[in-house]
Design a protein around this motif. Sequence first.
Motif, PDB file in Angstrom:
ATOM      1  N   GLU A 162       0.966  -1.312  -0.292  1.00 19.25           N
ATOM      2  CA  GLU A 162       0.371   0.293  -0.060  1.00 19.25           C
ATOM      3  C   GLU A 162       0.641   1.211  -0.506  1.00 19.25           C
ATOM      4  O   GLU A 162       0.299   2.263   0.431  1.00 19.25           O
ATOM      5  CB  GLU A 162      -0.930   0.201   1.367  1.00 19.25           C
ATOM      6  CG  GLU A 162      -2.245  -1.155   1.086  1.00 19.25           C
ATOM      7  CD  GLU A 162      -2.726  -1.437   2.385  1.00 19.25           C
ATOM      8  OE1 GLU A 162      -2.616  -0.425   3.259  1.00 19.25           O
ATOM      9  OE2 GLU A 162      -3.015  -2.590   2.643  1.00 19.25           O
ATOM     10  N   GLY A 163       2.059   1.129  -0.362  1.00 21.78           N
ATOM     11  CA  GLY A 163       3.101   2.052  -0.227  1.00 21.78           C
ATOM     12  C   GLY A 163       2.964   3.418  -1.679  1.00 21.78           C
ATOM     13  O   GLY A 163       2.388   2.974  -2.302  1.00 21.78           O
ATOM     14  N   ARG A 164       3.807   4.201  -1.245  1.00 21.29           N
ATOM     15  CA  ARG A 164       3.730   4.727  -2.469  1.00 21.29           C
ATOM     16  C   ARG A 164       5.108   4.975  -2.669  1.00 21.29           C
ATOM     17  O   ARG A 164       6.053   4.879  -2.000  1.00 21.29           O
ATOM     18  CB  ARG A 164       3.394   6.352  -2.849  1.00 21.29           C
ATOM     19  CG  ARG A 164       1.482   5.915  -2.011  1.00 21.29           C
ATOM     20  CD  ARG A 164       0.923   7.641  -2.071  1.00 21.29           C
ATOM     21  NE  ARG A 164       1.410   7.877  -0.869  1.00 21.29           N
ATOM     22  CZ  ARG A 164       0.757   8.973  -0.499  1.00 21.29           C
ATOM     23  NH1 ARG A 164       0.914  10.508  -0.974  1.00 21.29           N
ATOM     24  NH2 ARG A 164       1.530   9.718   0.308  1.00 21.29           N
ATOM     25  N   PRO A 165       6.009   5.399  -3.932  1.00 15.62           N
ATOM     26  CA  PRO A 165       7.117   5.917  -4.795  1.00 15.62           C
ATOM     27  C   PRO A 165       7.676   6.615  -3.763  1.00 15.62           C
ATOM     28  O   PRO A 165       7.466   7.826  -3.229  1.00 15.62           O
ATOM     29  CB  PRO A 165       6.995   6.430  -5.989  1.00 15.62           C
ATOM     30  CG  PRO A 165       6.320   4.994  -6.722  1.00 15.62           C
ATOM     31  CD  PRO A 165       4.814   5.811  -5.358  1.00 15.62           C
ATOM     32  N   ALA A 166       9.358   7.034  -3.496  1.00 20.02           N
ATOM     33  CA  ALA A 166       9.407   8.191  -2.362  1.00 20.02           C
ATOM     34  C   ALA A 166       9.551   9.352  -2.843  1.00 20.02           C
ATOM     35  O   ALA A 166       9.537  10.605  -1.683  1.00 20.02           O
ATOM     36  CB  ALA A 166      10.718   7.269  -1.838  1.00 20.02           C
ATOM     37  N   ALA A 167       9.544   9.447  -4.724  1.00 23.12           N
ATOM     38  CA  ALA A 167       9.598  10.715  -4.988  1.00 23.12           C
ATOM     39  C   ALA A 167       8.527  11.366  -4.575  1.00 23.12           C
ATOM     40  O   ALA A 167       8.256  12.474  -4.974  1.00 23.12           O
ATOM     41  CB  ALA A 167       9.669  10.545  -6.476  1.00 23.12           C
ATOM     42  N   ILE A 168       7.584  10.762  -4.881  1.00 24.39           N
ATOM     43  CA  ILE A 168       5.807  11.176  -4.299  1.00 24.39           C
ATOM     44  C   ILE A 168       5.827  12.172  -3.348  1.00 24.39           C
ATOM     45  O   ILE A 168       4.774  13.219  -2.953  1.00 24.39           O
ATOM     46  CB  ILE A 168       4.880  10.431  -5.509  1.00 24.39           C
ATOM     47  CG1 ILE A 168       4.685   9.865  -6.527  1.00 24.39           C
ATOM     48  CG2 ILE A 168       3.260  10.903  -4.895  1.00 24.39           C
ATOM     49  CD1 ILE A 168       3.800   8.826  -6.896  1.00 24.39           C
ATOM     50  N   VAL A 169       5.687  10.862  -2.267  1.00 27.34           N
ATOM     51  CA  VAL A 169       6.243  11.058  -0.717  1.00 27.34           C
ATOM     52  C   VAL A 169       7.201  13.055  -1.179  1.00 27.34           C
ATOM     53  O   VAL A 169       6.563  13.193  -0.027  1.00 27.34           O
ATOM     54  CB  VAL A 169       6.244   9.942  -0.403  1.00 27.34           C
ATOM     55  CG1 VAL A 169       6.611  10.948   1.419  1.00 27.34           C
ATOM     56  CG2 VAL A 169       5.677   9.199  -0.070  1.00 27.34           C
ATOM     57  N   ASP A 170       7.849  12.482  -1.643  1.00 25.70           N
ATOM     58  CA  ASP A 170       9.306  13.934  -1.117  1.00 25.70           C
ATOM     59  C   ASP A 170       8.278  15.184  -1.843  1.00 25.70           C
ATOM     60  O   ASP A 170       8.473  16.002  -1.050  1.00 25.70           O
ATOM     61  CB  ASP A 170      10.725  13.522  -1.749  1.00 25.70           C
ATOM     62  CG  ASP A 170      11.315  14.097  -1.262  1.00 25.70           C
ATOM     63  OD1 ASP A 170      11.731  14.404   0.245  1.00 25.70           O
ATOM     64  OD2 ASP A 170      11.684  14.668  -2.335  1.00 25.70           O
ATOM     65  N   ALA A 171       7.987  14.808  -2.642  1.00 26.37           N
ATOM     66  CA  ALA A 171       7.465  16.599  -3.335  1.00 26.37           C
ATOM     67  C   ALA A 171       6.094  16.550  -2.746  1.00 26.37           C
ATOM     68  O   ALA A 171       6.390  17.535  -2.372  1.00 26.37           O
ATOM     69  CB  ALA A 171       6.813  15.775  -4.938  1.00 26.37           C
ATOM     70  N   ILE A 172       5.558  15.558  -2.198  1.00 25.67           N
ATOM     71  CA  ILE A 172       4.129  16.122  -1.493  1.00 25.67           C
ATOM     72  C   ILE A 172       4.783  16.847   0.274  1.00 25.67           C
ATOM     73  O   ILE A 172       3.712  17.909   0.732  1.00 25.67           O
ATOM     74  CB  ILE A 172       3.427  15.608  -0.295  1.00 25.67           C
ATOM     75  CG1 ILE A 172       2.710  14.533  -1.854  1.00 25.67           C
ATOM     76  CG2 ILE A 172       2.356  15.987   0.168  1.00 25.67           C
ATOM     77  CD1 ILE A 172       1.709  13.234  -1.964  1.00 25.67           C
ATOM     78  N   ASN A 173       5.434  16.649   0.854  1.00 27.67           N
ATOM     79  CA  ASN A 173       6.384  17.221   1.571  1.00 27.67           C
ATOM     80  C   ASN A 173       7.311  18.344   1.046  1.00 27.67           C
ATOM     81  O   ASN A 173       7.137  19.552   1.744  1.00 27.67           O
ATOM     82  CB  ASN A 173       7.331  16.492   2.931  1.00 27.67           C
ATOM     83  CG  ASN A 173       7.045  14.824   3.060  1.00 27.67           C
ATOM     84  OD1 ASN A 173       5.813  15.144   3.041  1.00 27.67           O
ATOM     85  ND2 ASN A 173       7.532  14.006   3.141  1.00 27.67           N
ATOM     86  N   VAL A 174       7.676  19.002  -0.055  1.00 24.37           N
ATOM     87  CA  VAL A 174       8.710  19.739  -0.141  1.00 24.37           C
ATOM     88  C   VAL A 174       8.035  20.521  -0.646  1.00 24.37           C
ATOM     89  O   VAL A 174       7.493  22.292  -0.372  1.00 24.37           O
ATOM     90  CB  VAL A 174       9.324  19.571  -1.107  1.00 24.37           C
ATOM     91  CG1 VAL A 174      10.086  20.889  -2.628  1.00 24.37           C
ATOM     92  CG2 VAL A 174      10.905  18.567  -1.209  1.00 24.37           C
ATOM     93  N   LYS A 175       6.233  20.347  -1.670  1.00 24.74           N
ATOM     94  CA  LYS A 175       5.160  21.349  -1.779  1.00 24.74           C
ATOM     95  C   LYS A 175       4.710  21.790  -0.086  1.00 24.74           C
ATOM     96  O   LYS A 175       4.730  22.951  -0.287  1.00 24.74           O
ATOM     97  CB  LYS A 175       3.737  20.902  -2.219  1.00 24.74           C
ATOM     98  CG  LYS A 175       4.685  20.301  -3.962  1.00 24.74           C
ATOM     99  CD  LYS A 175       4.964  21.823  -4.869  1.00 24.74           C
ATOM    100  CE  LYS A 175       5.422  21.429  -6.154  1.00 24.74           C
ATOM    101  NZ  LYS A 175       5.794  22.627  -6.977  1.00 24.74           N
ATOM    102  N   PHE A 176       4.903  21.488   0.687  1.00 23.03           N
ATOM    103  CA  PHE A 176       4.024  21.528   1.923  1.00 23.03           C
ATOM    104  C   PHE A 176       5.043  22.735   2.849  1.00 23.03           C
ATOM    105  O   PHE A 176       3.772  23.578   3.036  1.00 23.03           O
ATOM    106  CB  PHE A 176       3.469  20.236   2.891  1.00 23.03           C
ATOM    107  CG  PHE A 176       3.210  20.402   4.136  1.00 23.03           C
ATOM    108  CD1 PHE A 176       1.541  21.025   4.675  1.00 23.03           C
ATOM    109  CD2 PHE A 176       3.838  20.366   5.528  1.00 23.03           C
ATOM    110  CE1 PHE A 176       0.756  21.792   5.846  1.00 23.03           C
ATOM    111  CE2 PHE A 176       3.550  21.179   6.496  1.00 23.03           C
ATOM    112  CZ  PHE A 176       2.193  21.139   6.565  1.00 23.03           C
TER     113      PHE A 176
END
Length: 199
Positions: A162-176
């Motif tokens: 149920e995970g997601r690629p780390a690049a997507i998680v990182d992009a969400i955190n950077v945008k936040f």
Amino acid sequence: MPLGSRHLLVMPAMRHTMIAAAAFVVVLASVDSASAVCCDDTAHYVKHGFYVNNQWPWPYVCPDRIAVQEPFCIMVNNGWRRQNLLGGHHFNPETNQLNAAGQLKVQWIMTQAPPDRRRIFVERALDTKVNTERLTAVREYSTQVAVDGRTPLIAETSLMSEGRPAAIVDAINVKFQQSMPAPVLPPAQSASSASTQQP
């Protein structure tokens, strides 16, 4: 009649009596042993019943405890299977080799997980060639990072990651973090302006 012939006539009758007496003794002895066996069986049954009743409810508690604990063991095993699961986002889609996130996950499993829980599960893809390439990549890398020299246990599973690629998680955190307002207090107001603003 001569004496010898009379002796022969008495002998068969006596023989029949002796055989009947011997048969009676044998039957009587077997009846005694049968009654002894019956008494022994009854005594054993009564003693067994006494001990079972004396230990009640202990003989029935142990199976009940095992039945209650068994679902917890199943849940723990499923939790470790989920923890040690590599999904599609742990692999490079073009080469089916482990990406950085997959390598870190395998390294954690082989070095930090308890030794009896160092089993790696790989999410099954629809293509068997992809499955084979992924299993080979995991086997090679886990052999390199294993600290105890054990052969890594690797298995396919139909469990979905149920995970997601780390690049997507990182992009969400950077945008936040980029969209966060600056942590400053509002400008101070003078007492006269504050009193005029109140109704």
